[in-house]
Design a protein around this motif. Structure first.
Motif, PDB file in Angstrom:
ATOM      1  N   GLY A 103       0.667  -1.126  -0.146  1.00  0.00           N
ATOM      2  CA  GLY A 103      -0.197  -0.006  -0.118  1.00  0.00           C
ATOM      3  C   GLY A 103       0.929   1.346  -0.106  1.00  0.00           C
ATOM      4  N   ASP A 104       0.163   2.459  -0.454  1.00  0.00           N
ATOM      5  CA  ASP A 104       0.920   3.716  -0.405  1.00  0.00           C
ATOM      6  C   ASP A 104       1.259   4.154   0.759  1.00  0.00           C
ATOM      7  OD1 ASP A 104       0.808   3.524  -3.382  1.00  0.00           O
ATOM      8  OD2 ASP A 104      -1.100   4.864  -3.405  1.00  0.00           O
ATOM      9  N   GLU A 105       0.437   3.589   1.853  1.00  0.00           N
ATOM     10  CA  GLU A 105       0.868   4.081   3.187  1.00  0.00           C
ATOM     11  C   GLU A 105       1.548   3.294   4.011  1.00  0.00           C
ATOM     12  OE1 GLU A 105      -0.705   7.231   4.111  1.00  0.00           O
ATOM     13  OE2 GLU A 105      -1.682   7.194   2.418  1.00  0.00           O
ATOM     14  N   ASP A 106       2.130   2.267   3.370  1.00  0.00           N
ATOM     15  CA  ASP A 106       3.160   1.501   4.063  1.00  0.00           C
ATOM     16  C   ASP A 106       4.440   2.078   4.575  1.00  0.00           C
ATOM     17  OD1 ASP A 106       1.484  -0.950   4.767  1.00  0.00           O
ATOM     18  OD2 ASP A 106       1.650  -1.521   2.600  1.00  0.00           O
ATOM     19  N   PRO A 107       5.239   1.787   5.373  1.00  0.00           N
ATOM     20  CA  PRO A 107       6.539   2.502   5.519  1.00  0.00           C
ATOM     21  C   PRO A 107       7.566   2.140   4.567  1.00  0.00           C
ATOM     22  CG  PRO A 107       6.294   0.688   6.997  1.00  0.00           C
ATOM     23  CD  PRO A 107       4.923   0.783   6.366  1.00  0.00           C
ATOM     24  N   MET A 108       8.287   3.259   4.260  1.00  0.00           N
ATOM     25  CA  MET A 108       9.383   3.165   3.208  1.00  0.00           C
ATOM     26  C   MET A 108      10.718   3.140   4.096  1.00  0.00           C
ATOM     27  SD  MET A 108       9.940   3.443   0.050  1.00  0.00           S
ATOM     28  CE  MET A 108       8.808   4.710  -0.850  1.00  0.00           C
ATOM     29  N   LEU A 109      11.401   2.107   3.606  1.00  0.00           N
ATOM     30  CA  LEU A 109      12.662   1.571   4.138  1.00  0.00           C
ATOM     31  C   LEU A 109      14.068   2.250   3.381  1.00  0.00           C
ATOM     32  CD1 LEU A 109      14.930  -0.038   5.895  1.00  0.00           C
ATOM     33  CD2 LEU A 109      14.577  -2.134   4.334  1.00  0.00           C
ATOM     34  N   LYS A 110      14.723   3.118   3.909  1.00  0.00           N
ATOM     35  CA  LYS A 110      15.643   3.713   3.236  1.00  0.00           C
ATOM     36  C   LYS A 110      17.292   3.198   3.803  1.00  0.00           C
ATOM     37  CE  LYS A 110      13.419   7.874   2.179  1.00  0.00           C
ATOM     38  NZ  LYS A 110      13.679   9.383   2.119  1.00  0.00           N
ATOM     39  N   MET A 111      18.084   2.838   2.893  1.00  0.00           N
ATOM     40  CA  MET A 111      19.303   2.193   3.270  1.00  0.00           C
ATOM     41  C   MET A 111      20.443   2.923   2.488  1.00  0.00           C
ATOM     42  SD  MET A 111      18.336  -2.019   3.403  1.00  0.00           S
ATOM     43  CE  MET A 111      19.592  -2.340   4.428  1.00  0.00           C
ATOM     44  N   ARG A 112      21.468   3.361   3.135  1.00  0.00           N
ATOM     45  CA  ARG A 112      22.690   3.901   2.559  1.00  0.00           C
ATOM     46  C   ARG A 112      23.943   3.200   2.964  1.00  0.00           C
ATOM     47  NH1 ARG A 112      22.262   9.558   1.387  1.00  0.00           N
ATOM     48  NH2 ARG A 112      20.088  10.448   1.836  1.00  0.00           N
ATOM     49  N   SER A 113      24.954   3.288   2.016  1.00  0.00           N
ATOM     50  CA  SER A 113      26.059   2.395   2.191  1.00  0.00           C
ATOM     51  C   SER A 113      27.367   3.382   1.873  1.00  0.00           C
ATOM     52  CB  SER A 113      26.106   1.278   1.305  1.00  0.00           C
ATOM     53  OG  SER A 113      25.017   0.406   1.689  1.00  0.00           O
ATOM     54  N   ASP A 114      28.535   3.036   2.643  1.00  0.00           N
ATOM     55  CA  ASP A 114      29.691   3.642   2.279  1.00  0.00           C
ATOM     56  C   ASP A 114      30.800   2.710   2.466  1.00  0.00           C
ATOM     57  OD1 ASP A 114      30.268   3.590   4.950  1.00  0.00           O
ATOM     58  OD2 ASP A 114      30.485   5.644   5.271  1.00  0.00           O
ATOM     59  N   ARG A 115      32.090   2.777   2.054  1.00  0.00           N
ATOM     60  CA  ARG A 115      33.249   1.869   2.468  1.00  0.00           C
ATOM     61  C   ARG A 115      34.592   2.647   2.429  1.00  0.00           C
ATOM     62  NH1 ARG A 115      34.701  -1.654  -3.142  1.00  0.00           N
ATOM     63  NH2 ARG A 115      34.999   0.139  -4.431  1.00  0.00           N
ATOM     64  N   HIS A 116      35.237   1.838   3.105  1.00  0.00           N
ATOM     65  CA  HIS A 116      36.871   2.296   3.328  1.00  0.00           C
ATOM     66  C   HIS A 116      37.572   1.219   3.033  1.00  0.00           C
ATOM     67  CE1 HIS A 116      36.012   5.812   6.172  1.00  0.00           C
ATOM     68  NE2 HIS A 116      34.869   4.953   6.321  1.00  0.00           N
ATOM     69  N   GLN A 117      38.719   1.622   1.912  1.00  0.00           N
ATOM     70  CA  GLN A 117      39.453   0.693   1.275  1.00  0.00           C
ATOM     71  C   GLN A 117      41.044   0.723   1.577  1.00  0.00           C
ATOM     72  OE1 GLN A 117      37.819   0.980  -2.699  1.00  0.00           O
ATOM     73  NE2 GLN A 117      37.924  -1.274  -2.746  1.00  0.00           N
ATOM     74  N   VAL A 118      41.859  -0.022   1.910  1.00  0.00           N
ATOM     75  CA  VAL A 118      43.095   0.003   2.029  1.00  0.00           C
ATOM     76  C   VAL A 118      43.546  -1.191   1.089  1.00  0.00           C
ATOM     77  CG1 VAL A 118      45.329  -0.253   3.571  1.00  0.00           C
ATOM     78  CG2 VAL A 118      43.135   0.590   4.343  1.00  0.00           C
ATOM     79  N   LEU A 119      44.448  -0.715  -0.041  1.00  0.00           N
ATOM     80  CA  LEU A 119      44.860  -1.435  -1.068  1.00  0.00           C
ATOM     81  C   LEU A 119      46.257  -1.578  -1.394  1.00  0.00           C
ATOM     82  CD1 LEU A 119      41.716  -0.686  -3.502  1.00  0.00           C
ATOM     83  CD2 LEU A 119      41.956  -2.585  -2.095  1.00  0.00           C
ATOM     84  N   ALA A 120      46.744  -2.885  -1.878  1.00  0.00           N
ATOM     85  CA  ALA A 120      48.057  -2.889  -2.411  1.00  0.00           C
ATOM     86  C   ALA A 120      47.938  -3.332  -3.966  1.00  0.00           C
ATOM     87  CB  ALA A 120      49.005  -3.659  -1.492  1.00  0.00           C
ATOM     88  N   GLY A 121      48.808  -2.813  -4.737  1.00  0.00           N
ATOM     89  CA  GLY A 121      48.804  -3.257  -6.009  1.00  0.00           C
ATOM     90  C   GLY A 121      49.971  -3.383  -6.747  1.00  0.00           C
ATOM     91  N   ILE A 122      49.784  -4.021  -8.024  1.00  0.00           N
ATOM     92  CA  ILE A 122      50.959  -3.940  -8.930  1.00  0.00           C
ATOM     93  C   ILE A 122      50.580  -3.665 -10.413  1.00  0.00           C
ATOM     94  CG2 ILE A 122      50.865  -6.408  -9.184  1.00  0.00           C
ATOM     95  CD1 ILE A 122      54.006  -6.463  -9.214  1.00  0.00           C
TER      96      ILE A 122
END
Length: 232
Positions: free
Chosen positions: A209-228
């Motif tokens: 239904g239009d009156e049902d609640p809306m779930l909102k989700m946000r995401s982020d990330r931190h990375q520590v990387l090694a490369g060649i």
């Protein structure tokens, strides 16, 4: 972010002697390392009563973080200016199995899983030698994030359990970071890098239904990387 700002200030303020054009050209690399995925979920409080202080906040909020392995690849092109500074662009892809889960109202569960992220951006570097440099980077990210929500875990063993909601969202966002790149051999380099990525939010109505609640989700990330990688 203080790390990124400090590196940017160093690039702008430090005078650099001219080096040979050894840092110009196309490059390709593979990298891997550790990442921390964070997710914040928001859901209207079904018991909220503005006249009852014990009913809780109007919007419920839950946060979870999870560390996992990240791996990917990147290609790009760098050009070294006469003064020594290096400017470049790149595109890349990262993959991971990071998953976060959090409880909002009690006996419920909301989860997010980051599958992959495509990145495109620019970077600026300050040479340390004719084969090495420190740099800052930033640009646009496009992540595929799978979300799941079960409003009531207690009925999962019943013959007719309640509805659950699964939704995958492609989310745009931004990334920023910096690192150090050092020459290893003729045309070959290694690198250490930190990057932060913030994705846009995803929404899903919990019900038909239009009156049902809306779930909102946000995401982020931190990375520590090694490369060649290799320069061409």
């Amino acid at each position: 972010m203080k790390y990124i700002i400090s590196m940017a200030a160093l690039l702008a303020a430090t005078a650099t002697p001219a080096y040979a054009q050894d840092l110009s050209g196309f490059r390709a690399e593979v990298r891997g390392g550790w990442e921390q995925l964070g997710t914040t979920a928001h859901l209207p409080n079904p018991d909220y009563d503005p006249e009852d202080e014990e009913s809780g906040p109007e919007i419920l909020k839950a946060t979870d973080k999870d560390g996992s392995i990240s791996y990917g690849a990147e290609i790009g092109y760098d050009y070294q200016l006469e003064g020594g500074m290096v400017l470049g662009g790149y595109i890349g892809a990262d993959f991971s199995d990071g998953r976060t889960c959090a409880e909002l109202v009690g006996d419920d569960l909301g989860c997010s899983k980051l599958k992959r992220s495509f990145n495109i951006g620019a970077r600026a570097g300050l040479p340390l030698s004719d084969k090495s440099m420190i740099y800052v980077k930033g640009g646009y990210s496009h992540g595929k994030i799978s979300n799941f929500y079960d409003p009531d875990l207690t009925d999962n063993d019943e013959e007719e359990p309640g509805d659950t909601y699964g939704f995958s969202k492609n989310r745009g966002g931004f990334h920023a970071g910096g690192g150090v790149e050092f020459g290893l051999n003729q045309g070959v380099y290694g690198k250490l890098e930190y990057a932060y990525t913030k994705y846009g939010s995803a929404s899903q109505r919990i019900g038909a239904g239009d009156e049902d609640p809306m779930l909102k989700m946000r995401s982020d990330r931190h990375q520590v990387l090694a490369g060649i990688g290799m320069r061409f």
